[in-house]
Write a protein that holds these residues in place. Structure first.
Motif, short mmCIF file in Angstrom:
data_model
loop_
_atom_site.label_atom_id
_atom_site.label_comp_id
_atom_site.label_asym_id
_atom_site.label_seq_id
_atom_site.Cartn_x
_atom_site.Cartn_y
_atom_site.Cartn_z
N GLY A 198 13.24 4.74 -13.72
CA GLY A 198 13.70 4.75 -12.48
C GLY A 198 13.56 3.06 -12.14
N SER A 199 12.94 2.86 -10.85
CA SER A 199 12.97 1.51 -10.31
C SER A 199 11.83 0.63 -11.21
CB SER A 199 12.70 1.48 -8.68
OG SER A 199 11.51 1.93 -8.66
N SER A 200 11.78 -0.38 -10.91
CA SER A 200 10.77 -1.48 -11.31
C SER A 200 9.80 -1.67 -10.34
CB SER A 200 11.14 -2.74 -11.72
OG SER A 200 11.88 -3.30 -10.63
N ARG A 201 9.66 -0.71 -9.32
CA ARG A 201 8.27 -1.04 -8.29
C ARG A 201 7.10 -0.75 -9.09
NH1 ARG A 201 10.08 4.27 -5.52
NH2 ARG A 201 11.67 2.94 -4.88
N GLU A 202 6.38 -2.05 -8.43
CA GLU A 202 4.78 -1.81 -8.75
C GLU A 202 4.11 -0.92 -7.92
OE1 GLU A 202 3.17 -5.79 -8.41
OE2 GLU A 202 3.75 -6.28 -10.51
N GLN A 203 4.61 -0.46 -6.89
CA GLN A 203 3.73 0.34 -6.21
C GLN A 203 3.52 1.76 -7.02
OE1 GLN A 203 6.64 -1.32 -5.11
NE2 GLN A 203 6.51 -1.95 -2.85
N ALA A 204 4.40 2.31 -7.71
CA ALA A 204 4.20 3.39 -8.76
C ALA A 204 2.77 3.35 -9.43
CB ALA A 204 5.31 3.66 -9.56
N PRO A 205 2.48 2.27 -10.23
CA PRO A 205 1.28 2.49 -10.94
C PRO A 205 0.04 2.11 -9.89
CG PRO A 205 2.35 0.64 -11.55
CD PRO A 205 3.36 1.38 -10.86
N LEU A 206 0.47 1.34 -8.68
CA LEU A 206 -0.70 0.79 -7.76
C LEU A 206 -1.22 2.45 -6.98
CD1 LEU A 206 0.78 -2.30 -6.32
CD2 LEU A 206 -1.50 -1.87 -7.30
N ALA A 207 -0.14 2.89 -6.73
CA ALA A 207 -0.33 4.29 -6.09
C ALA A 207 -1.22 5.36 -6.75
CB ALA A 207 0.81 4.93 -5.68
N LYS A 246 10.44 5.57 0.65
CA LYS A 246 9.85 5.49 2.10
C LYS A 246 8.57 5.12 2.51
CE LYS A 246 9.03 10.51 2.79
NZ LYS A 246 9.53 11.66 3.36
N TYR A 247 7.79 5.22 1.35
CA TYR A 247 6.12 4.75 1.53
C TYR A 247 5.78 3.15 0.79
CZ TYR A 247 5.43 9.48 2.70
OH TYR A 247 5.63 10.67 3.49
N THR A 248 6.92 2.57 0.19
CA THR A 248 6.81 1.65 -0.46
C THR A 248 6.67 0.28 0.49
OG1 THR A 248 9.17 1.31 -1.08
CG2 THR A 248 7.79 2.44 -2.64
N LYS A 249 6.79 0.28 1.55
CA LYS A 249 6.92 -1.07 2.47
C LYS A 249 5.58 -1.13 3.12
CE LYS A 249 11.51 0.12 3.66
NZ LYS A 249 11.81 1.26 2.60
N THR A 250 4.49 -0.73 2.64
CA THR A 250 3.22 -0.90 3.04
C THR A 250 2.55 -1.72 2.02
OG1 THR A 250 1.13 -0.02 3.91
CG2 THR A 250 2.24 1.23 2.40
N LEU A 251 1.32 -2.39 2.24
CA LEU A 251 0.42 -2.94 1.27
C LEU A 251 -1.14 -2.30 1.49
CD1 LEU A 251 1.20 -6.73 1.86
CD2 LEU A 251 1.93 -5.14 -0.05
N ASP A 252 -1.05 -1.18 2.28
CA ASP A 252 -2.22 -0.41 2.42
C ASP A 252 -2.31 0.54 1.43
OD1 ASP A 252 -4.23 1.42 3.21
OD2 ASP A 252 -3.39 1.61 5.31
N MET A 253 -3.18 0.27 0.56
CA MET A 253 -3.17 1.14 -0.76
C MET A 253 -3.86 2.55 -0.39
SD MET A 253 -2.45 -0.57 -3.34
CE MET A 253 -1.15 -1.55 -2.38
N SER A 254 -4.37 2.71 0.82
CA SER A 254 -5.03 4.01 0.80
C SER A 254 -3.75 4.87 1.29
CB SER A 254 -5.97 4.10 2.01
OG SER A 254 -5.55 3.59 3.15
N GLN A 255 -2.92 4.35 2.10
CA GLN A 255 -1.52 4.89 2.41
C GLN A 255 -0.68 5.23 1.17
OE1 GLN A 255 1.19 3.03 5.16
NE2 GLN A 255 1.96 4.90 5.69
N LEU A 256 -0.57 4.35 0.34
CA LEU A 256 -0.06 4.88 -0.94
C LEU A 256 -0.71 5.86 -1.76
CD1 LEU A 256 0.95 1.48 -2.72
CD2 LEU A 256 2.51 2.94 -1.39
N ALA A 279 2.05 -1.45 -15.08
CA ALA A 279 0.57 -0.64 -14.92
C ALA A 279 -0.42 -1.46 -15.68
CB ALA A 279 0.78 0.64 -15.80
N ILE A 280 -0.14 -2.30 -16.55
CA ILE A 280 -1.24 -3.30 -17.15
C ILE A 280 -1.30 -4.20 -15.98
CG2 ILE A 280 -1.68 -4.94 -18.93
CD1 ILE A 280 -1.63 -1.93 -20.12
N ASN A 281 -0.37 -4.86 -15.45
CA ASN A 281 -0.34 -5.98 -14.68
C ASN A 281 -1.28 -5.57 -13.29
OD1 ASN A 281 1.10 -7.36 -16.32
ND2 ASN A 281 2.92 -7.35 -14.78
#
Length: 164
Positions: free
Chosen positions: A64-73, A23-33, A95-97
């Motif tokens: 699980g999923s391939s979402r980049e938000q996990a390592p970004l968060a 539910k939090y992956t729809k933002t580009l705001d890194m502080s929110q992640l 994560a490397i990316n």
């Protein structure tokens, strides 16, 4: 590249939904992640994590999923590195990316709040609290270079003359 921090230790099969709920992956705001990282797994994580801390896990971290938000968060929350016995391959690559250092160490005895130092170049994890050293996998130099530049995009921008 050596990184030192306090260990936050978790078990096996920590999936990307546990790292950052969908539910939090729809933002580009890194502080929110960062504000919601690991909240379902460890509700106190956000108030306990400090800049430079290290995530330590058992097997299959980031499945699980391939979402980049996990390592970004994790990176946005101040995590300097992740040490795990094994990773979901897509998480490892993501994560490397995005510039989050990750290392596999199949045999470690790191516990919560141990102070660990990760030496990516040599694939060594030093547990300062227990005065123990664990051998991890060594990373190819190009991957270290990508991490040193902050991720794949900054690396490619810097080296655009060498990329086809």
């Amino acid at each position: 590249m050596k990184l030192t921090g306090n260990a936050h230790v978790y078990g096996s099969n920590i999936d990307t939904d546990r790292i950052i709920p969908g539910k939090y992956t729809k933002t580009l705001d890194m502080s929110q992640l960062a504000d919601h990282v690991l909240e379902d797994l460890d509700p106190d994580f956000r108030k306990n994590v400090k800049e430079g801390d290290v995530i330590v896990a058992d097997d299959n971290f980031g499945c699980g999923s391939s979402r980049e938000q996990a390592p970004l968060a994790l990176k946005a929350a101040g995590i300097s590195a992740v040490v795990a016995r094994s990773y979901a391959r897509i998480f490892f690559r993501n994560a490397i990316n995005v510039g989050l250092p990750v290392i596999e160490a199949s045999d470690h005895a790191i516990e919560k709040e141990n102070i660990v130092q990760v030496d990516l170049m040599n694939g060594i994890i030093f547990n300062k609290t227990k005065n123990e050293t664990y051998q991890g996998t060594t990373m190819p130099r190009v991957m270290i270079n990508i991490l040193e530049e902050g991720g794949l995009v900054p690396y490619l921008k810097k080296h655009k003359d060498y990329v086809l």
